[in-house]
Motif scaffolding. Sequence first.
Motif, PDB file in Angstrom:
ATOM      1  N   VAL A  56     165.101  61.824 143.141  1.00  0.00           N
ATOM      2  CA  VAL A  56     164.283  61.469 141.974  1.00  0.00           C
ATOM      3  C   VAL A  56     164.337  62.583 140.932  1.00  0.00           C
ATOM      4  O   VAL A  56     164.494  62.339 139.735  1.00  0.00           O
ATOM      5  N   ALA A  57     164.211  63.826 141.394  1.00  0.00           N
ATOM      6  CA  ALA A  57     164.257  64.952 140.466  1.00  0.00           C
ATOM      7  C   ALA A  57     165.635  65.082 139.823  1.00  0.00           C
ATOM      8  O   ALA A  57     165.746  65.410 138.640  1.00  0.00           O
ATOM      9  N   VAL A  58     166.693  64.840 140.601  1.00  0.00           N
ATOM     10  CA  VAL A  58     168.049  64.914 140.042  1.00  0.00           C
ATOM     11  C   VAL A  58     168.239  63.853 138.965  1.00  0.00           C
ATOM     12  O   VAL A  58     168.794  64.120 137.891  1.00  0.00           O
ATOM     13  N   PHE A  59     167.773  62.632 139.233  1.00  0.00           N
ATOM     14  CA  PHE A  59     167.884  61.567 138.229  1.00  0.00           C
ATOM     15  C   PHE A  59     167.079  61.917 136.979  1.00  0.00           C
ATOM     16  O   PHE A  59     167.539  61.697 135.851  1.00  0.00           O
ATOM     17  N   ALA A  60     165.872  62.474 137.174  1.00  0.00           N
ATOM     18  CA  ALA A  60     165.069  62.896 136.030  1.00  0.00           C
ATOM     19  C   ALA A  60     165.780  63.985 135.230  1.00  0.00           C
ATOM     20  O   ALA A  60     165.740  64.002 133.998  1.00  0.00           O
ATOM     21  N   GLY A  61     166.442  64.905 135.938  1.00  0.00           N
ATOM     22  CA  GLY A  61     167.200  65.937 135.239  1.00  0.00           C
ATOM     23  C   GLY A  61     168.335  65.366 134.421  1.00  0.00           C
ATOM     24  O   GLY A  61     168.623  65.840 133.315  1.00  0.00           O
ATOM     25  N   ILE A  62     168.997  64.332 134.956  1.00  0.00           N
ATOM     26  CA  ILE A  62     170.068  63.675 134.198  1.00  0.00           C
ATOM     27  C   ILE A  62     169.509  63.028 132.935  1.00  0.00           C
ATOM     28  O   ILE A  62     170.124  63.093 131.854  1.00  0.00           O
ATOM     29  N   VAL A  63     168.339  62.406 133.046  1.00  0.00           N
ATOM     30  CA  VAL A  63     167.716  61.786 131.870  1.00  0.00           C
ATOM     31  C   VAL A  63     167.377  62.847 130.825  1.00  0.00           C
ATOM     32  O   VAL A  63     167.623  62.657 129.618  1.00  0.00           O
ATOM     33  N   VAL A  64     166.831  63.981 131.264  1.00  0.00           N
ATOM     34  CA  VAL A  64     166.500  65.060 130.329  1.00  0.00           C
ATOM     35  C   VAL A  64     167.755  65.590 129.647  1.00  0.00           C
ATOM     36  O   VAL A  64     167.789  65.800 128.425  1.00  0.00           O
ATOM     37  N   LEU A  65     168.822  65.803 130.424  1.00  0.00           N
ATOM     38  CA  LEU A  65     170.078  66.265 129.834  1.00  0.00           C
ATOM     39  C   LEU A  65     170.626  65.244 128.842  1.00  0.00           C
ATOM     40  O   LEU A  65     171.203  65.620 127.802  1.00  0.00           O
ATOM     41  N   ALA A  66     170.466  63.950 129.141  1.00  0.00           N
ATOM     42  CA  ALA A  66     170.926  62.915 128.217  1.00  0.00           C
ATOM     43  C   ALA A  66     170.160  62.987 126.897  1.00  0.00           C
ATOM     44  O   ALA A  66     170.752  62.832 125.813  1.00  0.00           O
ATOM     45  N   PHE A  67     168.849  63.232 126.968  1.00  0.00           N
ATOM     46  CA  PHE A  67     168.065  63.374 125.739  1.00  0.00           C
ATOM     47  C   PHE A  67     168.584  64.539 124.895  1.00  0.00           C
ATOM     48  O   PHE A  67     168.745  64.421 123.674  1.00  0.00           O
ATOM     49  N   TYR A  68     168.848  65.669 125.539  1.00  0.00           N
ATOM     50  CA  TYR A  68     169.304  66.827 124.776  1.00  0.00           C
ATOM     51  C   TYR A  68     170.743  66.653 124.282  1.00  0.00           C
ATOM     52  O   TYR A  68     171.109  67.184 123.237  1.00  0.00           O
ATOM     53  N   LEU A  69     171.549  65.894 125.013  1.00  0.00           N
ATOM     54  CA  LEU A  69     172.888  65.582 124.528  1.00  0.00           C
ATOM     55  C   LEU A  69     172.809  64.692 123.289  1.00  0.00           C
ATOM     56  O   LEU A  69     173.556  64.889 122.319  1.00  0.00           O
ATOM     57  N   ILE A  70     171.897  63.730 123.310  1.00  0.00           N
ATOM     58  CA  ILE A  70     171.681  62.889 122.125  1.00  0.00           C
ATOM     59  C   ILE A  70     171.221  63.739 120.952  1.00  0.00           C
ATOM     60  O   ILE A  70     171.649  63.547 119.805  1.00  0.00           O
ATOM     61  N   ALA A  71     170.322  64.687 121.226  1.00  0.00           N
ATOM     62  CA  ALA A  71     169.832  65.552 120.150  1.00  0.00           C
ATOM     63  C   ALA A  71     170.955  66.399 119.560  1.00  0.00           C
ATOM     64  O   ALA A  71     171.016  66.605 118.338  1.00  0.00           O
ATOM     65  N   MET A  72     171.866  66.888 120.395  1.00  0.00           N
ATOM     66  CA  MET A  72     172.955  67.716 119.904  1.00  0.00           C
ATOM     67  C   MET A  72     173.957  66.929 119.077  1.00  0.00           C
ATOM     68  O   MET A  72     174.498  67.434 118.090  1.00  0.00           O
ATOM     69  N   LEU A  73     174.215  65.672 119.465  1.00  0.00           N
ATOM     70  CA  LEU A  73     175.249  64.854 118.812  1.00  0.00           C
ATOM     71  C   LEU A  73     174.631  63.751 117.972  1.00  0.00           C
ATOM     72  O   LEU A  73     175.212  62.672 117.835  1.00  0.00           O
ATOM     73  N   ALA A  74     173.456  63.998 117.405  1.00  0.00           N
ATOM     74  CA  ALA A  74     172.738  62.947 116.679  1.00  0.00           C
ATOM     75  C   ALA A  74     173.565  62.375 115.541  1.00  0.00           C
ATOM     76  O   ALA A  74     173.606  61.151 115.325  1.00  0.00           O
ATOM     77  N   GLU A  75     174.245  63.228 114.765  1.00  0.00           N
ATOM     78  CA  GLU A  75     175.004  62.733 113.614  1.00  0.00           C
ATOM     79  C   GLU A  75     176.128  61.794 114.043  1.00  0.00           C
ATOM     80  O   GLU A  75     176.404  60.793 113.383  1.00  0.00           O
ATOM     81  N   PHE A  76     176.784  62.129 115.154  1.00  0.00           N
ATOM     82  CA  PHE A  76     177.894  61.312 115.633  1.00  0.00           C
ATOM     83  C   PHE A  76     177.417  60.030 116.309  1.00  0.00           C
ATOM     84  O   PHE A  76     178.046  58.977 116.191  1.00  0.00           O
ATOM     85  N   LEU A  77     176.307  60.090 117.028  1.00  0.00           N
ATOM     86  CA  LEU A  77     175.821  58.934 117.780  1.00  0.00           C
ATOM     87  C   LEU A  77     175.087  57.925 116.911  1.00  0.00           C
ATOM     88  O   LEU A  77     175.090  56.727 117.223  1.00  0.00           O
ATOM     89  N   ALA A  78     174.436  58.359 115.838  1.00  0.00           N
ATOM     90  CA  ALA A  78     173.672  57.446 114.984  1.00  0.00           C
ATOM     91  C   ALA A  78     174.628  56.541 114.219  1.00  0.00           C
ATOM     92  O   ALA A  78     175.599  57.009 113.626  1.00  0.00           O
ATOM     93  N   PRO A  79     174.376  55.227 114.204  1.00  0.00           N
ATOM     94  CA  PRO A  79     175.277  54.314 113.477  1.00  0.00           C
ATOM     95  C   PRO A  79     175.327  54.578 111.976  1.00  0.00           C
ATOM     96  O   PRO A  79     176.335  54.294 111.336  1.00  0.00           O
ATOM     97  N   THR A  80     174.240  55.100 111.406  1.00  0.00           N
ATOM     98  CA  THR A  80     174.213  55.353 109.972  1.00  0.00           C
ATOM     99  C   THR A  80     173.251  56.495 109.678  1.00  0.00           C
ATOM    100  O   THR A  80     172.658  57.074 110.597  1.00  0.00           O
ATOM    101  N   SER A  81     173.078  56.815 108.422  1.00  0.00           N
ATOM    102  CA  SER A  81     172.168  57.880 108.042  1.00  0.00           C
ATOM    103  C   SER A  81     170.723  57.423 108.231  1.00  0.00           C
ATOM    104  O   SER A  81     170.387  56.272 107.913  1.00  0.00           O
ATOM    105  N   PRO A  82     169.849  58.296 108.720  1.00  0.00           N
ATOM    106  CA  PRO A  82     168.453  57.871 108.926  1.00  0.00           C
ATOM    107  C   PRO A  82     167.706  57.623 107.623  1.00  0.00           C
ATOM    108  O   PRO A  82     166.665  56.975 107.636  1.00  0.00           O
ATOM    109  N   SER A  83     168.208  58.134 106.528  1.00  0.00           N
ATOM    110  CA  SER A  83     167.535  57.947 105.234  1.00  0.00           C
ATOM    111  C   SER A  83     168.152  56.845 104.388  1.00  0.00           C
ATOM    112  O   SER A  83     167.700  56.610 103.269  1.00  0.00           O
ATOM    113  N   LEU A  84     169.186  56.156 104.912  1.00  0.00           N
ATOM    114  CA  LEU A  84     169.831  55.094 104.148  1.00  0.00           C
ATOM    115  C   LEU A  84     168.936  53.864 104.135  1.00  0.00           C
ATOM    116  O   LEU A  84     168.727  53.214 105.163  1.00  0.00           O
ATOM    117  N   ALA A  85     168.393  53.531 102.968  1.00  0.00           N
ATOM    118  CA  ALA A  85     167.472  52.400 102.824  1.00  0.00           C
ATOM    119  C   ALA A  85     168.216  51.172 102.301  1.00  0.00           C
ATOM    120  O   ALA A  85     169.030  51.275 101.383  1.00  0.00           O
TER     121      ALA A  85
END
Length: 400
Positions: A56-85
């Motif tokens: 359970v702890a290992v799976f939780a650690g993977i989820v936490v690492l996934a969150f921080y990986l998303i945070a690091m690669l936000a520009e590449f992972l986001a389909p578009t700009s967050p401010s594009l209206a």
Amino acid sequence: MTHLVHTPTELPPDRPMAPEDTGPAISPLRPGDDPGKIAVASQWTLIWRKFLSNRVAVFAGIVVLAFYLIAMLAEFLAPTSPSLARPQFTYAPPQSIGFFVPDPDGGRSWQPHVKGYTMSVDPASLRRTFTIDDTAIIPIGFFVEGPAYRMWGLLDANMRLMGPLDASQPMNLLGTDALGRDLLSRLIYGTRISMSIGLIGVLSSLVIGVVLGALSGYFGGWTDLVIQRIIEVISAMPTIPLWLGLAAAVPVAWSPVTVYFMVTLIVSLLAWTGLAREVRGRFLALRHEDFVTAAILDGSSRARVIFRHILPSLTSHILAVVTLAIPTMIVAETALSFLGVGLKAPVVSWGVLLQDAQNIRAVSTAPWLLIWPSGAVVLAVLAFNFLGDGMRDAADPYET
């Protein structure tokens, strides 16, 4: 260092030695190794091996690492700009991804896509309502070109992980907000702020809490008296009025980055008191132990006794406190931003996204604006809690 000494198993005098009794009592050695060999494993190696046994702890650690990986690669992972209206897609519902489309021969061919929208206007309120149009197929692809961005503020790029092949077509997998901005892109960018504010805040409060708690518990006397009175004063302050007052004192001309660090500082300065009291209590219990007396008689300085001999014995407790304090920081930032006294637009965080969803129309016609940011907060908090429990159990020498 922990030494595992391998000794032959003791047998009753009236029983002959069987072949299986000739080996070591505890033997991680491979066949052919010297039975008299001493296997050495560091404390961190033992902690890591025990942590890996907790699934359970290992799976939780993977989820936490996934969150921080998303945070690091936000520009590449986001389909578009967050401010594009895109006002033409205000409060558009989420689109789902399909992988096969009908072909002229009556079969189905491979083509990742989303379905477009059909808009209708209420003649009384002139409110536009969007529904999914099953006949409108918008092809999407991976590693497609999209709005330009600056990766980590260093590299200019426009490659996105996923997006529509025609950049003018909508792809809103989690829906849009009141200005027609893609919620998925904003949620990904918000991960960077919300997850990093937890790390920075915890590191600040960890340093303050451990140092002051150690000094208070080890020296006692007037040092303990002064530090404890400071802790009581800070703990007695009502948090919400204090946040409101500090938010009112923040100059309007400050940049969003400056406000971000100010919020981090405020949260960390109010969160170290509990850790300081816990560390003080452990120091009061350990400062008269034999190993501390031996270190003092051996000529160790006070700083070495505190940071080299006593603090390592608190490893399991500090690990648990740190991993459990990060979700507290995340919730604090979310609450501050939701109340309007934390981060504000154009900064994007989970709390800011929830603040944007406070109006009645968002609750009644666009529930995804509340569901997805709230779900991200809940998932991050649960992952950190399970990870903290696993790290505490792995580092606790008394756990079996």
